[in-house]
Design a protein around this motif. Structure first.
Motif, PDB file in Angstrom:
ATOM      1  N   ASN A   1       1.011  -0.921  -0.294  1.00 26.41           N
ATOM      2  CA  ASN A   1       0.195   0.081  -0.067  1.00 26.41           C
ATOM      3  C   ASN A   1       0.757   1.261   0.240  1.00 26.41           C
ATOM      4  OD1 ASN A   1      -2.291  -1.314   0.171  1.00 26.41           O
ATOM      5  ND2 ASN A   1      -2.301  -1.487   2.310  1.00 26.41           N
ATOM      6  N   LEU A   2       1.940   0.964  -0.549  1.00 24.46           N
ATOM      7  CA  LEU A   2       2.814   2.271  -0.950  1.00 24.46           C
ATOM      8  C   LEU A   2       2.684   4.055  -1.101  1.00 24.46           C
ATOM      9  CD1 LEU A   2       5.924   2.384  -0.401  1.00 24.46           C
ATOM     10  CD2 LEU A   2       6.288   2.286  -2.028  1.00 24.46           C
ATOM     11  N   PRO A   3       1.613   3.798  -2.655  1.00 31.07           N
ATOM     12  CA  PRO A   3       1.107   4.518  -2.450  1.00 31.07           C
ATOM     13  C   PRO A   3      -0.391   5.479  -2.231  1.00 31.07           C
ATOM     14  CG  PRO A   3       0.847   3.295  -4.690  1.00 31.07           C
ATOM     15  CD  PRO A   3       1.561   2.418  -3.130  1.00 31.07           C
ATOM     16  N   ALA A   4      -0.837   4.805  -1.175  1.00 32.09           N
ATOM     17  CA  ALA A   4      -1.414   5.209   0.069  1.00 32.09           C
ATOM     18  C   ALA A   4      -1.150   5.536   1.253  1.00 32.09           C
ATOM     19  CB  ALA A   4      -2.760   4.192   0.297  1.00 32.09           C
ATOM     20  N   ILE A   5      -0.146   5.308   1.568  1.00 31.11           N
ATOM     21  CA  ILE A   5       0.572   5.987   2.825  1.00 31.11           C
ATOM     22  C   ILE A   5       1.156   6.841   2.145  1.00 31.11           C
ATOM     23  CG2 ILE A   5       3.067   5.082   4.029  1.00 31.11           C
ATOM     24  CD1 ILE A   5       2.244   2.219   3.336  1.00 31.11           C
ATOM     25  N   PHE A   6       1.732   7.202   1.169  1.00 28.61           N
ATOM     26  CA  PHE A   6       2.946   8.331   1.050  1.00 28.61           C
ATOM     27  C   PHE A   6       1.381   9.233   0.767  1.00 28.61           C
ATOM     28  CE2 PHE A   6       3.768  11.143  -2.285  1.00 28.61           C
ATOM     29  CZ  PHE A   6       5.106  11.686  -2.084  1.00 28.61           C
ATOM     30  N   ALA A   7       0.471   9.187  -0.069  1.00 28.93           N
ATOM     31  CA  ALA A   7      -0.942  10.051   0.087  1.00 28.93           C
ATOM     32  C   ALA A   7      -1.060  10.807   1.926  1.00 28.93           C
ATOM     33  CB  ALA A   7      -1.384   9.528  -0.444  1.00 28.93           C
TER      34      ALA A   7
END
Length: 89
Positions: free
Chosen positions: A28-34
């Protein structure tokens, strides 16, 4: 000289949850970044991103969950039809 070092440390500290998730190859890297980018400035958002980054990523090995569920349902339906089918003479 001290100001650029302080800025780099501050940015690294701000994005620490994202860096941890990236290092752990979190799915879930993109969601954590967002979450980290948009709500990291709040203490609650930063803590939520950190907890999410440190959580164990879900890894599916050897099976695809939707197809596994479909296989179980198909097996169950086959058993139901065999149970309701009249015996052949």
């Amino acid at each position: 000289m001290l100001v650029p070092v302080a800025v780099i440390l501050a940015v690294a500290g701000y994005f620490l949850p994202f860096l941890v998730a990236d290092h752990r190859k979190h799915n879930n890297l993109p969601a954590i970044f967002a979450l980290n980018l948009l709500l990291g400035w709040t203490i609650v958002g930063w803590i939520a991103a950190a907890v999410w980054a440190f959580s164990r990523p879900t890894v599916f090995i050897g099976c695809n969950p939707p197809s596994s569920v479909a296989a179980v349902l198909t097996h169950h339906e086959n058993q139901e039809t065999e149970r309701t089918r009249p015996d052949r003479p």
